[in-house]
Design a protein around this motif. Sequence first.
Motif, mmCIF file in Angstrom:
data_model
loop_
_atom_site.group_PDB
_atom_site.id
_atom_site.type_symbol
_atom_site.label_atom_id
_atom_site.label_comp_id
_atom_site.label_asym_id
_atom_site.label_seq_id
_atom_site.Cartn_x
_atom_site.Cartn_y
_atom_site.Cartn_z
ATOM 1 N N PRO A 7 0.805 -1.237 0.000
ATOM 2 C CA PRO A 7 0.000 0.000 0.000
ATOM 3 C C PRO A 7 0.829 1.274 0.000
ATOM 4 C CG PRO A 7 -0.778 -1.533 1.677
ATOM 5 C CD PRO A 7 0.457 -2.120 1.102
ATOM 6 N N GLU A 8 1.996 1.281 0.648
ATOM 7 C CA GLU A 8 2.804 2.505 0.658
ATOM 8 C C GLU A 8 3.376 2.806 -0.727
ATOM 9 O OE1 GLU A 8 5.413 -0.899 1.945
ATOM 10 O OE2 GLU A 8 3.564 -0.096 2.758
ATOM 11 N N GLN A 9 3.693 1.760 -1.517
ATOM 12 C CA GLN A 9 4.151 1.997 -2.888
ATOM 13 C C GLN A 9 3.005 2.482 -3.772
ATOM 14 O OE1 GLN A 9 6.297 -1.200 -4.683
ATOM 15 N NE2 GLN A 9 7.800 -1.306 -3.032
ATOM 16 N N ALA A 10 1.817 1.945 -3.548
ATOM 17 C CA ALA A 10 0.655 2.412 -4.316
ATOM 18 C C ALA A 10 0.369 3.881 -4.018
ATOM 19 C CB ALA A 10 -0.558 1.552 -3.986
ATOM 20 N N LYS A 11 0.559 4.270 -2.768
ATOM 21 C CA LYS A 11 0.350 5.675 -2.397
ATOM 22 C C LYS A 11 1.420 6.565 -3.026
ATOM 23 C CE LYS A 11 -0.424 8.600 1.602
ATOM 24 N NZ LYS A 11 -0.484 8.691 3.058
ATOM 25 N N GLN A 12 2.673 6.094 -3.035
ATOM 26 C CA GLN A 12 3.753 6.867 -3.653
ATOM 27 C C GLN A 12 3.557 6.987 -5.164
ATOM 28 O OE1 GLN A 12 7.316 4.795 -2.622
ATOM 29 N NE2 GLN A 12 7.532 5.829 -0.650
ATOM 30 N N ALA A 13 2.958 5.972 -5.778
ATOM 31 C CA ALA A 13 2.759 5.992 -7.228
ATOM 32 C C ALA A 13 1.684 6.986 -7.645
ATOM 33 C CB ALA A 13 2.402 4.596 -7.724
ATOM 34 N N LYS A 14 0.828 7.403 -6.731
ATOM 35 C CA LYS A 14 -0.216 8.381 -7.056
ATOM 36 C C LYS A 14 0.323 9.812 -7.105
ATOM 37 C CE LYS A 14 -3.997 5.764 -5.006
ATOM 38 N NZ LYS A 14 -5.010 5.738 -3.949
ATOM 39 N N ILE A 15 1.438 10.061 -6.451
ATOM 40 C CA ILE A 15 1.966 11.420 -6.327
ATOM 41 C C ILE A 15 2.244 12.080 -7.678
ATOM 42 C CG2 ILE A 15 3.918 12.780 -5.466
ATOM 43 C CD1 ILE A 15 3.954 10.892 -3.037
ATOM 44 N N PRO A 16 2.937 11.428 -8.629
ATOM 45 C CA PRO A 16 3.188 12.125 -9.900
ATOM 46 C C PRO A 16 1.914 12.470 -10.660
ATOM 47 C CG PRO A 16 3.914 9.844 -10.022
ATOM 48 C CD PRO A 16 3.586 10.118 -8.601
ATOM 49 N N HIS A 17 0.913 11.597 -10.588
ATOM 50 C CA HIS A 17 -0.343 11.873 -11.272
ATOM 51 C C HIS A 17 -1.063 13.058 -10.632
ATOM 52 C CE1 HIS A 17 0.203 8.228 -13.543
ATOM 53 N NE2 HIS A 17 0.391 7.570 -12.419
ATOM 54 N N GLU A 18 -0.986 13.141 -9.317
ATOM 55 C CA GLU A 18 -1.624 14.259 -8.619
ATOM 56 C C GLU A 18 -0.945 15.583 -8.960
ATOM 57 O OE1 GLU A 18 -1.485 13.038 -4.556
ATOM 58 O OE2 GLU A 18 -3.161 11.638 -4.786
ATOM 59 N N ILE A 19 0.374 15.568 -9.070
ATOM 60 C CA ILE A 19 1.097 16.784 -9.451
ATOM 61 C C ILE A 19 0.699 17.219 -10.862
ATOM 62 C CG2 ILE A 19 3.384 17.725 -9.989
ATOM 63 C CD1 ILE A 19 4.490 15.943 -7.756
ATOM 64 N N PHE A 20 0.671 16.263 -11.780
ATOM 65 C CA PHE A 20 0.336 16.585 -13.171
ATOM 66 C C PHE A 20 -1.086 17.112 -13.290
ATOM 67 C CE2 PHE A 20 -1.186 15.467 -17.418
ATOM 68 C CZ PHE A 20 -0.249 16.139 -18.186
ATOM 69 N N LEU A 21 -2.036 16.447 -12.654
ATOM 70 C CA LEU A 21 -3.433 16.877 -12.761
ATOM 71 C C LEU A 21 -3.693 18.184 -12.025
ATOM 72 C CD1 LEU A 21 -5.317 13.494 -12.574
ATOM 73 C CD2 LEU A 21 -5.040 14.987 -14.540
ATOM 74 N N THR A 22 -2.989 18.412 -10.927
ATOM 75 C CA THR A 22 -3.129 19.693 -10.231
ATOM 76 C C THR A 22 -2.642 20.823 -11.123
ATOM 77 O OG1 THR A 22 -2.876 18.630 -8.084
ATOM 78 C CG2 THR A 22 -2.453 21.001 -8.185
ATOM 79 N N ASN A 23 -1.547 20.597 -11.827
ATOM 80 C CA ASN A 23 -1.046 21.607 -12.752
ATOM 81 C C ASN A 23 -2.026 21.813 -13.899
ATOM 82 O OD1 ASN A 23 0.676 23.408 -14.116
ATOM 83 N ND2 ASN A 23 1.618 21.750 -15.238
ATOM 84 N N LEU A 24 -2.515 20.724 -14.449
ATOM 85 C CA LEU A 24 -3.391 20.828 -15.610
ATOM 86 C C LEU A 24 -4.732 21.462 -15.262
ATOM 87 C CD1 LEU A 24 -3.561 20.039 -18.617
ATOM 88 C CD2 LEU A 24 -4.596 17.903 -17.869
ATOM 89 N N VAL A 25 -5.401 20.921 -14.256
ATOM 90 C CA VAL A 25 -6.746 21.399 -13.926
ATOM 91 C C VAL A 25 -6.691 22.628 -13.019
ATOM 92 C CG1 VAL A 25 -8.920 20.785 -12.823
ATOM 93 C CG2 VAL A 25 -7.745 19.118 -14.244
ATOM 94 N N GLY A 26 -5.951 22.511 -11.933
ATOM 95 C CA GLY A 26 -5.937 23.591 -10.952
ATOM 96 C C GLY A 26 -5.262 24.845 -11.448
ATOM 97 N N ASN A 27 -4.148 24.679 -12.136
ATOM 98 C CA ASN A 27 -3.379 25.846 -12.562
ATOM 99 C C ASN A 27 -3.860 26.370 -13.913
ATOM 100 O OD1 ASN A 27 -1.300 27.775 -12.488
ATOM 101 N ND2 ASN A 27 0.039 26.457 -13.658
ATOM 102 N N HIS A 28 -3.900 25.497 -14.918
ATOM 103 C CA HIS A 28 -4.189 25.960 -16.278
ATOM 104 C C HIS A 28 -5.660 26.233 -16.531
ATOM 105 C CE1 HIS A 28 -0.325 25.807 -18.326
ATOM 106 N NE2 HIS A 28 -0.018 24.891 -17.435
ATOM 107 N N ILE A 29 -6.536 25.666 -15.763
ATOM 108 C CA ILE A 29 -7.959 25.920 -15.992
ATOM 109 C C ILE A 29 -8.517 26.834 -14.905
ATOM 110 C CG2 ILE A 29 -10.240 24.861 -16.165
ATOM 111 C CD1 ILE A 29 -8.851 22.427 -17.430
ATOM 112 N N LEU A 30 -8.497 26.385 -13.664
ATOM 113 C CA LEU A 30 -9.159 27.147 -12.602
ATOM 114 C C LEU A 30 -8.434 28.450 -12.279
ATOM 115 C CD1 LEU A 30 -10.089 24.171 -10.261
ATOM 116 C CD2 LEU A 30 -11.555 25.359 -11.887
ATOM 117 N N TRP A 31 -7.128 28.364 -12.013
ATOM 118 C CA TRP A 31 -6.381 29.568 -11.652
ATOM 119 C C TRP A 31 -6.311 30.545 -12.821
ATOM 120 C CZ3 TRP A 31 -5.097 31.915 -7.416
ATOM 121 C CH2 TRP A 31 -4.167 32.962 -7.464
#
Length: 120
Positions: A7-31
């Motif tokens: 489970p700790e590796q599965a949690k670590q594997a989510k981090i890059p996707h969260e960074i990418f989607l935060t940039n895409l949706v949060g920064n480029h669309i919402l902000w």
Amino acid sequence: MKFDIPPEQAKQAKIPHEIFLTNLVGNHILWFVAALGVSGSFWQPLVLVPVVSLSSLGYTLWRARQARGRDPWFVMCHWQLCAQRSRLFILMLSFLALASVFGWIAHTYLGMMKVAVNAL
């Protein structure tokens, strides 16, 4: 599932996707939309969009390179996947910036009307 992933590796594997989607949706669309709303009075929030974007894309590419030697294979594969998506996103942003520069050159120096540049 074919592989037993802790489970700790599965949690670590989510981090890059969260960074990418935060940039895409949060920064480029919402902000970006919120910054456009106040760009008449304040230009600083609009400048933060490319700064945050380049920072997160650069970090993703740097961290993907670091992941090759230090992370488990599952986490490393997720960093590599996000690095590939980041490269594609950088390519797309570069293409849009190049098209904007060509449009500006065509309007300013070649005498094309603004409507013609927008149509292209």
